[in-house]
Design a protein around this motif. Structure first.
Motif, mmCIF file in Angstrom:
data_model
loop_
_atom_site.group_PDB
_atom_site.id
_atom_site.type_symbol
_atom_site.label_atom_id
_atom_site.label_comp_id
_atom_site.label_asym_id
_atom_site.label_seq_id
_atom_site.Cartn_x
_atom_site.Cartn_y
_atom_site.Cartn_z
ATOM 1 N N GLY A 122 15.831 15.692 10.127
ATOM 2 C CA GLY A 122 14.426 15.406 9.886
ATOM 3 C C GLY A 122 13.953 14.153 10.616
ATOM 4 N N ILE A 123 12.755 13.727 10.278
ATOM 5 C CA ILE A 123 12.093 12.594 10.936
ATOM 6 C C ILE A 123 11.690 11.590 9.863
ATOM 7 C CG2 ILE A 123 10.186 11.897 12.441
ATOM 8 C CD1 ILE A 123 9.955 14.972 13.121
ATOM 9 N N ILE A 124 11.944 10.324 10.102
ATOM 10 C CA ILE A 124 11.575 9.289 9.133
ATOM 11 C C ILE A 124 10.341 8.540 9.609
ATOM 12 C CG2 ILE A 124 12.990 7.415 10.082
ATOM 13 C CD1 ILE A 124 12.577 8.313 6.350
ATOM 14 N N ASN A 125 9.487 8.167 8.670
ATOM 15 C CA ASN A 125 8.318 7.341 8.948
ATOM 16 C C ASN A 125 8.384 6.113 8.051
ATOM 17 O OD1 ASN A 125 5.789 6.182 9.309
ATOM 18 N ND2 ASN A 125 4.749 7.678 8.024
ATOM 19 N N PRO A 126 8.936 4.994 8.556
ATOM 20 C CA PRO A 126 9.006 3.766 7.754
ATOM 21 C C PRO A 126 7.615 3.117 7.686
ATOM 22 C CG PRO A 126 10.503 3.728 9.662
ATOM 23 C CD PRO A 126 9.508 4.802 9.891
ATOM 24 N N ILE A 127 7.072 2.979 6.492
ATOM 25 C CA ILE A 127 5.687 2.530 6.322
ATOM 26 C C ILE A 127 5.642 1.026 6.060
ATOM 27 C CG2 ILE A 127 3.604 2.787 4.903
ATOM 28 C CD1 ILE A 127 4.591 5.665 4.311
ATOM 29 N N ASN A 128 4.739 0.359 6.746
ATOM 30 C CA ASN A 128 4.562 -1.083 6.600
ATOM 31 C C ASN A 128 4.190 -1.412 5.151
ATOM 32 O OD1 ASN A 128 3.551 -3.765 6.688
ATOM 33 N ND2 ASN A 128 3.032 -3.532 8.842
ATOM 34 N N SER A 129 5.039 -2.170 4.495
ATOM 35 C CA SER A 129 4.842 -2.464 3.072
ATOM 36 C C SER A 129 3.711 -3.456 2.827
ATOM 37 C CB SER A 129 6.140 -3.012 2.469
ATOM 38 O OG SER A 129 6.552 -4.198 3.134
ATOM 39 N N ARG A 130 3.160 -4.032 3.893
ATOM 40 C CA ARG A 130 2.035 -4.959 3.744
ATOM 41 C C ARG A 130 0.686 -4.295 3.986
ATOM 42 N NH1 ARG A 130 3.126 -11.007 6.082
ATOM 43 N NH2 ARG A 130 4.672 -11.645 4.543
ATOM 44 N N TRP A 131 0.693 -3.033 4.306
ATOM 45 C CA TRP A 131 -0.559 -2.355 4.600
ATOM 46 C C TRP A 131 -1.434 -2.181 3.363
ATOM 47 C CZ3 TRP A 131 1.286 2.152 8.223
ATOM 48 C CH2 TRP A 131 1.263 1.695 9.554
ATOM 49 N N ALA A 132 -2.730 -2.109 3.610
ATOM 50 C CA ALA A 132 -3.681 -1.767 2.553
ATOM 51 C C ALA A 132 -3.614 -0.264 2.278
ATOM 52 C CB ALA A 132 -5.093 -2.166 2.989
ATOM 53 N N ASP A 164 -2.610 7.311 -6.782
ATOM 54 C CA ASP A 164 -3.751 7.268 -5.868
ATOM 55 C C ASP A 164 -3.411 7.951 -4.546
ATOM 56 O OD1 ASP A 164 -5.385 5.936 -7.653
ATOM 57 O OD2 ASP A 164 -4.832 3.950 -6.924
ATOM 58 N N LEU A 165 -2.207 7.709 -4.048
ATOM 59 C CA LEU A 165 -1.796 8.327 -2.791
ATOM 60 C C LEU A 165 -1.713 9.846 -2.923
ATOM 61 C CD1 LEU A 165 0.961 5.844 -1.530
ATOM 62 C CD2 LEU A 165 -1.308 6.208 -0.547
ATOM 63 N N LYS A 166 -1.235 10.307 -4.058
ATOM 64 C CA LYS A 166 -1.123 11.750 -4.262
ATOM 65 C C LYS A 166 -2.501 12.412 -4.272
ATOM 66 C CE LYS A 166 2.019 13.338 -7.155
ATOM 67 N NZ LYS A 166 2.847 13.489 -8.364
ATOM 68 N N SER A 167 -3.486 11.717 -4.802
ATOM 69 C CA SER A 167 -4.835 12.283 -4.823
ATOM 70 C C SER A 167 -5.508 12.208 -3.454
ATOM 71 C CB SER A 167 -5.700 11.559 -5.866
ATOM 72 O OG SER A 167 -5.916 10.203 -5.497
ATOM 73 N N LEU A 168 -5.088 11.227 -2.627
ATOM 74 C CA LEU A 168 -5.694 11.035 -1.313
ATOM 75 C C LEU A 168 -4.987 11.815 -0.210
ATOM 76 C CD1 LEU A 168 -6.190 7.159 -1.534
ATOM 77 C CD2 LEU A 168 -8.030 8.853 -1.511
ATOM 78 N N THR A 206 2.702 1.306 14.857
ATOM 79 C CA THR A 206 2.328 -0.045 15.248
ATOM 80 C C THR A 206 1.423 -0.638 14.170
ATOM 81 O OG1 THR A 206 0.422 0.761 16.478
ATOM 82 C CG2 THR A 206 2.491 0.529 17.686
ATOM 83 N N SER A 207 1.194 -1.937 14.270
ATOM 84 C CA SER A 207 0.496 -2.646 13.190
ATOM 85 C C SER A 207 -0.970 -2.288 13.059
ATOM 86 C CB SER A 207 0.617 -4.161 13.404
ATOM 87 O OG SER A 207 0.037 -4.529 14.640
ATOM 88 N N GLY A 208 -1.560 -1.756 14.125
ATOM 89 C CA GLY A 208 -2.972 -1.403 14.041
ATOM 90 C C GLY A 208 -3.915 -2.569 14.169
ATOM 91 N N THR A 209 -3.464 -3.667 14.790
ATOM 92 C CA THR A 209 -4.330 -4.851 14.910
ATOM 93 C C THR A 209 -5.452 -4.629 15.917
ATOM 94 O OG1 THR A 209 -2.812 -5.786 16.549
ATOM 95 C CG2 THR A 209 -2.487 -6.430 14.258
ATOM 96 N N THR A 210 -5.329 -3.620 16.776
ATOM 97 C CA THR A 210 -6.390 -3.348 17.748
ATOM 98 C C THR A 210 -7.029 -1.985 17.496
ATOM 99 O OG1 THR A 210 -4.756 -2.417 19.277
ATOM 100 C CG2 THR A 210 -5.275 -4.750 19.513
ATOM 101 N N GLY A 211 -6.975 -1.496 16.274
ATOM 102 C CA GLY A 211 -7.528 -0.183 15.938
ATOM 103 C C GLY A 211 -6.650 0.484 14.911
ATOM 104 N N LYS A 212 -6.753 1.800 14.798
ATOM 105 C CA LYS A 212 -5.932 2.526 13.842
ATOM 106 C C LYS A 212 -4.468 2.473 14.278
ATOM 107 C CE LYS A 212 -9.438 5.766 12.115
ATOM 108 N NZ LYS A 212 -9.475 5.150 10.792
ATOM 109 N N HIS A 258 -5.815 2.103 2.452
ATOM 110 C CA HIS A 258 -6.421 3.018 3.419
ATOM 111 C C HIS A 258 -5.538 3.217 4.648
ATOM 112 C CE1 HIS A 258 -7.756 -0.825 5.231
ATOM 113 N NE2 HIS A 258 -7.828 -0.148 6.364
ATOM 114 N N GLU A 259 -4.724 2.211 4.997
ATOM 115 C CA GLU A 259 -3.826 2.346 6.136
ATOM 116 C C GLU A 259 -2.660 3.276 5.799
ATOM 117 O OE1 GLU A 259 -3.989 -1.860 8.466
ATOM 118 O OE2 GLU A 259 -3.460 -1.978 6.350
ATOM 119 N N ILE A 260 -2.130 3.122 4.584
ATOM 120 C CA ILE A 260 -1.042 4.006 4.145
ATOM 121 C C ILE A 260 -1.545 5.444 4.047
ATOM 122 C CG2 ILE A 260 0.592 4.501 2.283
ATOM 123 C CD1 ILE A 260 0.491 1.491 1.594
ATOM 124 N N GLU A 261 -2.723 5.607 3.486
ATOM 125 C CA GLU A 261 -3.327 6.934 3.380
ATOM 126 C C GLU A 261 -3.486 7.566 4.757
ATOM 127 O OE1 GLU A 261 -7.743 8.854 2.529
ATOM 128 O OE2 GLU A 261 -7.362 6.746 2.044
#
Length: 505
Positions: A76-86, A114-118, A165-171, A88-91
């Motif tokens: 499979g494929i892993i997506n490590p999510i930035n734990s500091r994100w807001a 909230d994530l499950k509903s979004l 990527t961190s998304g500092t210049t967009g999504k 809307h970014e995680i969604e």
């Protein structure tokens, strides 16, 4: 071979050796293989599409690493999510990946509903905490699954991870990395450490490519890895002393905090023999000061980016002995080719600053579901890094600045890292970030944001006098700001875009 190939090698030679240590919990290679095979068997009953990245939202832990490896075990494929994100970014990331399964620890259960509903594709949540959670599948139960499955041992060129990527210049953009990207870049990088003995420490977050690369540098050498959930100065000191840590990796801001702490002398840090740093530009004075805190350490610097898996250049232990090399950059890794180009794409001669571009087997496949952005970043087979730098005659790549961080004042280019290096040489400066702020005549003026050490105060006249000794007049800061903290990304980089936004109006 898959990124799990290190485990099969370790099982042949030292199955009872320590692999992972977290909160004094020890997992041997034999135990790790058993966990992965049973965890994988439990996950395989959930009817998942393994071509959709599996999300993980957690602080560093042994279970985080087991989750990453289990995804690879399954093909499979892993997506490590930035734990500091807001939220809307995680969604955004979960929906772009059409994520069907999310692994969380106790720090993030409050946002799961909230994530499950979004996120309509999210079917399953696996809890990685030490206890059981009544609402979710539980790691502790899944690794007790009654049967196991064999490692899929997928091909080198199969997608292993989508690292955003961190998304500092967009999504945020999901960088697609294969098993070969991750495994080979870590193997080549770790060769510069010239050692397999001792204990290593995992401090940088595992959602960041630097943390992932360091993880596989250690695993592929079959060294025991002591995992900290995050960065805390005193906890790093205690862990080094307790386990006699011999190898470590820190981003420059972490290293700065460790060096500046008055508590460094309270701990025995003499066991550290190899100290790796990288992840952002570093100032010369920091390297010099680090030798006082880690007296027996040799230093290795890597420069790179997520899109390059991440290492592009290395400044190895021998190169650190030459004073002219104590700057951001290094010599290209064997799998990389580096060129410097101007704004029109023309290759520049040595010692002329332009954009660093990279070609090699470490360069990403592209961005997940972003063909136009992929095409823009990968022009004619070359990764356009967005970093400014130049090549010396001996092949050394000198990193000047992020192109977006370069300051243009009165038509002259000012590289913020050069100014920061000068300011950081002043006694009593803890941290410094130099940015360009709007100016009605010059376009931008040079502005320094400084954290003084406790008990120090600075006047503009004193700092001006110091800067004028070492910098051309147009490079000297026109203004100074003194703060108690600087905004940092989850990976510990100073967020200069946040600093600039204060002055954008």
């Amino acid at each position: 071979m898959s990124i799990t190939s290190f485990l099969h090698e370790a099982m042949k030679y030292h199955p009872h050796g320590d692999a992972l240590i977290h909160e004094d919990r020890i997992t041997t290679y034999e135990g790790l293989a058993d966990h992965l095979s049973r965890f994988a068997a439990a996950i395989s009953t959930l009817n998942l599409d393994f071509q959709k990245p599996m999300g993980i939202l957690s602080l560093n832990s042994d279970k985080y690493i087991e989750t990453m490896l289990t995804a690879a075990w399954l093909g499979g494929i892993i997506n490590p999510i930035n734990s500091r994100w807001a939220m809307h970014e995680i969604e955004y990331v979960l929906n772009e990946c059409e994520t069907e399964i999310l692994f969380v620890d106790q720090n993030f259960t409050s946002i799961v509903n909230d994530l499950k509903s979004l996120c309509p594709n999210l079917k399953h949540v696996v809890y990685l905490g030490n206890d059981a959670h009544p609402e979710y599948l539980n790691y502790s139960e899944m690794i007790q699954h009654p049967y196991s499955v064999a490692d899929a041992q997928v091909a080198d060129d199969q997608l292993a991870a989508v690292c955003y990527t961190s998304g500092t210049t967009g999504k945020p953009k999901g960088v697609m990395l294969t098993h070969a990207h991750i495994k080979d870049n870590a193997r080549i990088a770790s060769g510069y450490l010239k050692n397999k003995e001792g204990y290593a420490i995992q401090v940088p977050p595992l959602f960041h490519i630097g943390g992932i690369n360091w993880l596989f540098q250690v695993l592929q050498r079959h060294m025991p890895l002591v995992i900290l959930k995050g960065f805390d100065v005193l906890e790093v000191y205690r862990t080094i002393e307790k386990y006699k840590i011999t190898e470590s990796f820190f981003v420059p801001t972490m290293l700065q905090m460790l060096i500046n702490s008055p508590r460094s002398k309270d701990f025995d840090l003499s066991s550290v023999k190899r100290l790796v740093y990288g992840g952002s530009a570093i100032n010369r004075q920091l390297i010099i000061n680090a030798k006082d805190v880690f007296p027996n350490a040799s230093f290795v610097q890597f420069y790179g980016m997520t899109e390059a898996s991440p290492c592009v250049t290395v400044l190895d232990m021998d190169a650190h002995q030459h004073d002219q090399n104590l700057k951001p950059g290094g010599y290209p890794l064997s799998q990389c080719q580096v060129k410097i180009i101007d704004s029109e794409g023309k290759e520049l001669p040595c010692n002329e600053v332009g954009e660093i571009i990279v070609r090699g087997s470490n360069v990403m496949l592209g961005y997940w579901k972003k063909p136009e952005e992929s095409k823009k970043a990968l022009k004619n087979g070359w990764l356009h890094t967005g970093d400014g730098g130049y090549l010396r005659e001996d092949g050394f790549v000198v990193l000047a600045d992020r192109i977006k961080d370069m300051i243009i004042t009165g038509g002259e280019n000012v590289y913020s890292t050069e100014v920061e290096n000068v300011i950081m040489a002043v006694e009593g400066i803890d941290m410094c970030a130099v940015i360009g702020i709007p100016h009605e005549i010059w376009g931008e003026s040079v502005h320094a944001v400084i954290i003084p050490k406790a008990g120090y105060a600075f006047s503009k006249d004193v700092l001006d006098a110091h800067c004028r000794k070492y910098l051309s007049a147009f490079k000297c800061p026109r203004s100074y700001e003194f703060v108690n903290e600087l905004p940092l990304s989850g990976a510990g980089k100073i967020l200069k875009n946040v600093l600039r936004s204060k002055y954008s109006q």
